[in-house]
Design a protein around this motif. Structure first.
Motif: not given
Length: 279
Positions: A139-140, A272-277, A144-148
Motif C-alpha cells: 500500500l504505502a 519510477l521517476p518522480a512526479r509520474r502521477g 507514494l511511488e505513484a505520486l512522487w
C-alpha cells in the motif's frame, strides 16, 4: 437499447477513490483492523490474520483503487517466497555469526517442550511478515511511488517503518534508525527489484523466524526459541536488549544486499521517476 444515465458525482467519487492516498489510507485502516483482531492470540490466529489481510488488500485494490494486483499473484508465489526466505535466512544467520565471532553472542539449546515454542515463533512471523509487507510495500510504497516516484517512496516508507518500531520494548532513536535502514531500505529495495509481495514477505518471515528460533529478541520482543542467546559486549555490536536489529552489523550487511537490488531494479526499469502521477 438506451444507456443508463450517469449518476451525478459518480466520476468525482471514482477519482477520489482512485487517488493513491485514498486507497492507501482505506487499505491501511482495513489491515489495521485485521491485525488488531488476530494479533497476540493463539498461533493459528496469526495465520488466519495473514490470509484475511491478503483478502482485504485484494478487495481494496480492486474495488477502491481499481488496480490489478500482480504483486500478490498466485503464479510463482511459492518460488518468490522461497527465494526471499533464502535471502532473509542468510542475512540473519550471517549477521548473527559475525557478532558471535566478535564475542557478542553465544548459544545453547533451550530446555523444555520446544514444539509449541517453534509453532508460536513461525506463526507469529507469518502474520507479521504478510500483514506488514502488505501495509508498507503493497500500500504505502506503491501509493507514494505513484505520486512522487520510487526513490522518495522508498525513503518515506523506510523512515515510517523504523518509526513504527519506536513503541517496541527497549526501543531507542538509534534502534529505529537502524531498522529504517536495514529493514525499511532492504525490504523496499527487494520489492522494487522483484515487484512481489511474496518475495519480501518471505524475506521478512525468515528474518523474524530465524531470530526467534535463535533466541534473539525480535525488535525488542523476547520469545522462547530452539536456542538461548547469551549476550555480552557493547550494545552497538550486539543490539543489547532490543536484539539484532539494533546492532551495527546487520545495518552494514543489509546495505551490501540492498544496493545491488536497487541497481538491478534500475537496470530493469523498475524505478519510477518522480512526479509520474497516479497509475
Amino acid at each position: 437499447m438506451s444507456t443508463p444515465a450517469a449518476i451525478p458525482g459518480d466520476g468525482r467519487m471514482r477519482r477520489i477513490a482512485r487517488f493513491p492516498l485514498t486507497w492507501m489510507l482505506v487499505g491501511l485502516l482495513g489491515l489495521s483492523v485485521v491485525s488488531a483482531l488476530t494479533g497476540g492470540g493463539a498461533p493459528v490466529l496469526a495465520v488466519v490474520g495473514a490470509v484475511a489481510a491478503v483478502a482485504v488488500y485484494r478487495a481494496v485494490m480492486r474495488f477502491v483503487a481499481g488496480r490489478p494486483t500482480p504483486e500478490i499473484a498466485r503464479a510463482g508465489a511459492r518460488r518468490e517466497a522461497l527465494s526471499g526466505a533464502g535471502i532473509g535466512l542468510g542475512f540473519v544467520l550471517g549477521s548473527a555469526l559475525l557478532i558471535a565471532a566478535a564475542g557478542g553472542y553465544s548459544f545453547s539449546w533451550s530446555s523444555g517442550n520446544l514444539l509449541p515454542a517453534v509453532l508460536a515463533v513461525v506463526a507469529s512471523a507469518v502474520g507479521a511478515a504478510v500483514t506488514e509487507e502488505l501495509m508498507f510495500r503493497g500500500l504505502a510504497l506503491q501509493a507514494l511511488e505513484a505520486l512522487w516516484g520510487s526513490r522518495v517512496a522508498l525513503a518515506i516508507t523506510a523512515l515510517l517503518f523504523g518509526g513504527m518500531h519506536l513503541a517496541n520494548p527497549g526501543a531507542t532513536v538509534w534502534s529505529s534508525l537502524a531498522i529504517a535502514i536495514e529493514a525499511g531500505v532492504l525490504l523496499g529495495a527487494a520489492y522494487l527489484w522483484r515487484r512481489s509481495i511474496w518475495f519480501v514477505a518471505g524475506l521478512h518471515f525468515a528474518w523474524n523466524a530465524t531470530e526467534g528460533l535463535l533466541g534473539i529478541p525480535v525488535s525488542g520482543h523476547v520469545s522462547p526459541g530452539l536456542l538461548t542467546a547469551e549476550v555480552s559486549g557493547p550494545a552497538v555490536l550486539t543490539g543489547g536488549e532490543f536484539g539484532l536489529e539494533a546492532s551495527i552489523v546487520p545495518v552494514m550487511v543489509s546495505l551490501l544486499i540492498a544496493v545491488p537490488m536497487l541497481v538491478r531494479a534500475h537496470r530493469r526499469g523498475g524505478l519510477l521517476p518522480a512526479r509520474r502521477g497516479g497509475r
